[in-house]
Enzyme design. Sequence first.
Site, short mmCIF file in Angstrom:
data_model
loop_
_atom_site.label_atom_id
_atom_site.label_comp_id
_atom_site.label_asym_id
_atom_site.label_seq_id
_atom_site.Cartn_x
_atom_site.Cartn_y
_atom_site.Cartn_z
N THR A 62 0.49 -1.21 0.07
CA THR A 62 -0.12 0.49 0.01
C THR A 62 0.51 1.22 0.38
O THR A 62 2.14 1.19 -0.15
CB THR A 62 -1.17 0.44 1.17
N LYS A 66 4.09 1.52 -4.14
CA LYS A 66 2.82 0.25 -5.21
C LYS A 66 4.41 0.84 -6.56
O LYS A 66 4.55 -0.45 -7.14
CB LYS A 66 2.31 0.98 -5.68
N ASP A 102 -6.04 -3.86 -7.69
CA ASP A 102 -7.11 -2.21 -7.29
C ASP A 102 -8.12 -2.52 -8.44
O ASP A 102 -9.01 -2.77 -7.64
CB ASP A 102 -6.07 -1.53 -7.61
N GLY A 129 -3.22 9.11 -9.62
CA GLY A 129 -2.08 8.46 -9.32
C GLY A 129 -2.32 7.26 -9.29
O GLY A 129 -2.41 6.33 -10.09
N ASN A 151 -7.88 15.53 -13.28
CA ASN A 151 -6.68 15.16 -12.42
C ASN A 151 -6.30 16.76 -11.91
O ASN A 151 -6.15 18.18 -13.17
CB ASN A 151 -5.87 14.45 -12.17
N LYS A 156 -1.21 15.26 -15.66
CA LYS A 156 -1.08 14.21 -15.51
C LYS A 156 -1.70 13.35 -15.91
O LYS A 156 -1.91 12.41 -16.23
CB LYS A 156 -1.13 13.87 -13.18
N TYR A 216 -12.29 5.23 1.99
CA TYR A 216 -13.75 3.90 2.88
C TYR A 216 -13.69 4.60 4.58
O TYR A 216 -12.79 4.74 4.94
CB TYR A 216 -13.85 2.41 2.74
N GLY A 237 -15.34 2.57 -1.19
CA GLY A 237 -14.81 1.67 -1.57
C GLY A 237 -14.27 0.03 -0.60
O GLY A 237 -13.15 0.02 -0.33
P1 NDP Z 1 -1.78 9.05 -5.17
O1 NDP Z 1 -0.89 9.45 -3.79
O2 NDP Z 1 -0.85 8.48 -6.15
O3 NDP Z 1 -2.56 10.14 -6.27
C1 NDP Z 1 -3.46 10.90 -4.98
C2 NDP Z 1 -4.00 11.50 -6.18
O4 NDP Z 1 -5.06 12.40 -5.90
C3 NDP Z 1 -3.27 12.15 -7.15
O5 NDP Z 1 -4.32 12.36 -8.45
C4 NDP Z 1 -3.62 13.99 -6.77
O6 NDP Z 1 -3.69 14.76 -7.73
C5 NDP Z 1 -5.09 13.87 -6.44
N1 NDP Z 1 -5.54 14.52 -5.25
C6 NDP Z 1 -4.72 14.19 -3.74
N2 NDP Z 1 -5.56 15.68 -2.88
C7 NDP Z 1 -6.13 16.39 -4.09
C8 NDP Z 1 -6.67 17.26 -4.20
N3 NDP Z 1 -7.83 17.80 -2.58
N4 NDP Z 1 -7.95 17.39 -4.73
C9 NDP Z 1 -7.86 16.67 -6.41
N5 NDP Z 1 -7.00 15.99 -6.20
C10 NDP Z 1 -6.28 16.01 -5.21
O7 NDP Z 1 -2.93 8.28 -4.05
P2 NDP Z 1 -3.49 6.49 -4.88
O8 NDP Z 1 -3.68 7.11 -6.06
O9 NDP Z 1 -2.74 5.02 -3.57
O10 NDP Z 1 -4.51 6.58 -3.93
C11 NDP Z 1 -5.71 7.58 -4.01
C12 NDP Z 1 -7.17 7.19 -2.78
O11 NDP Z 1 -7.62 5.82 -3.46
C13 NDP Z 1 -6.52 6.68 -1.60
O12 NDP Z 1 -7.91 7.74 -1.06
C14 NDP Z 1 -6.58 5.53 -1.07
O13 NDP Z 1 -7.18 5.20 0.41
C15 NDP Z 1 -7.70 4.92 -2.31
N6 NDP Z 1 -7.79 3.52 -2.58
C16 NDP Z 1 -8.19 2.88 -1.98
C17 NDP Z 1 -8.37 1.43 -1.50
C18 NDP Z 1 -9.40 0.42 -1.30
O14 NDP Z 1 -9.28 -0.79 -2.12
N7 NDP Z 1 -10.39 0.85 -1.98
C19 NDP Z 1 -7.07 0.76 -3.39
C20 NDP Z 1 -6.49 2.05 -3.24
C21 NDP Z 1 -6.24 2.69 -3.48
P3 NDP Z 1 -1.63 15.30 -8.50
O15 NDP Z 1 -1.69 14.74 -9.61
O16 NDP Z 1 -2.27 16.34 -8.52
O17 NDP Z 1 -1.50 15.34 -6.89
#
Ligand code: NDP
Length: 272
Positions: A62, A66, A102, A129, A151, A156, A216, A237
């Site tokens: 996690t 990753k 995922d 992300g 995004n 990105k 979640y 989630g």
């Molecule tokens: P990353 O850190 O890789 O990516 C984060 C993303 O969120 C980026 O696109 C970032 O944008 C964007 N972001 C962050 N803050 C904001 C904001 N305030 N407003 C708009 N965009 C924002 O995280 P992950 O992709 O690994 O995880 C994302 C979510 O998914 C998390 O909440 C995680 O808990 C959840 N998740 C749930 C799973 C499940 O099984 N239920 C499994 C995997 C993840 P920018 O590029 O501009 O920084």
Amino acid sequence: MSDKYALIGNPVAHSFSPLIHAEFARQTGHDVEYTRLLAPLDGFAAAVEQFRAQGGKGLNVTLPFKLEAYKLSTRHSARAEHAQAVNTLKFEDGAVFGDNTDGAGLVRDIEVNLGFPIVAMRVLLMGAGGAARGALLPLLEKKPVTVVIANRTVEKAHELAQRFFHQGCSGCGYDELVNRQFDLVINATSASIAGELPPLPAHLFAPRSLVYDMMYGKEPTPFLKFALEQGARIADGSGMLIEQAAESFLIWRGVRPDTAQVIAKLRAGTLL
Ligand code: NDP
């Protein structure tokens, strides 16, 4: 001796994964021990190697490791290759197999558990992300009519969409969503963790749309509250969490646990 697995990340204390895998092990009769492994931010590879040297069979990965897990794997599944991110490691003789469950977990939760077919739907995927990248290919395989990636850092979104341009994928910033409507809106940003709501326009949700937050928790996120106020159907989630875990269990153990009863227990707070 039980076969050893763990969730590796930083932080990991909050995770339900050990409870979920204990339930899977009980259900399938497999002798499995699944723990949490907190790795230092600069010590992921060393922590993986130590776990493996101690006889560990596999790991879930996690935040924030990753991408490192992808680089550390010596063999990848096609879906991990597309995502360039790995959430499941399986230790094989002399090799480390990396997969990404995922997206499969997300799609199964939406289609099977929530009964919402993705085919021919207009899909908005928020975020670019690791979670969004893992979700994209499994979503596209369900043949939606379009997938728009929005995004905060717009480049990105463009970069990710470009790779899947021929499958009807496009990228944009949130300000470009005005006057657009979607049948399925998935929040794959980490905004909800900070209690924030990405800047979404009104009237984004089509009638009978499903609005899904990968995050979640006990309370609906600001994003889900926003969707609820506009009359959309919402889901968090937690189902994805269990479905991606079941997919990992299948990779490691060759059997897919029955997820419905585990989801019911998690939601009822009776997962022990
Ligand atoms: P990353 O850190 O890789 O990516 C984060 C993303 O969120 C980026 O696109 C970032 O944008 C964007 N972001 C962050 N803050 C904001 C904001 N305030 N407003 C708009 N965009 C924002 O995280 P992950 O992709 O690994 O995880 C994302 C979510 O998914 C998390 O909440 C995680 O808990 C959840 N998740 C749930 C799973 C499940 O099984 N239920 C499994 C995997 C993840 P920018 O590029 O501009 O920084």
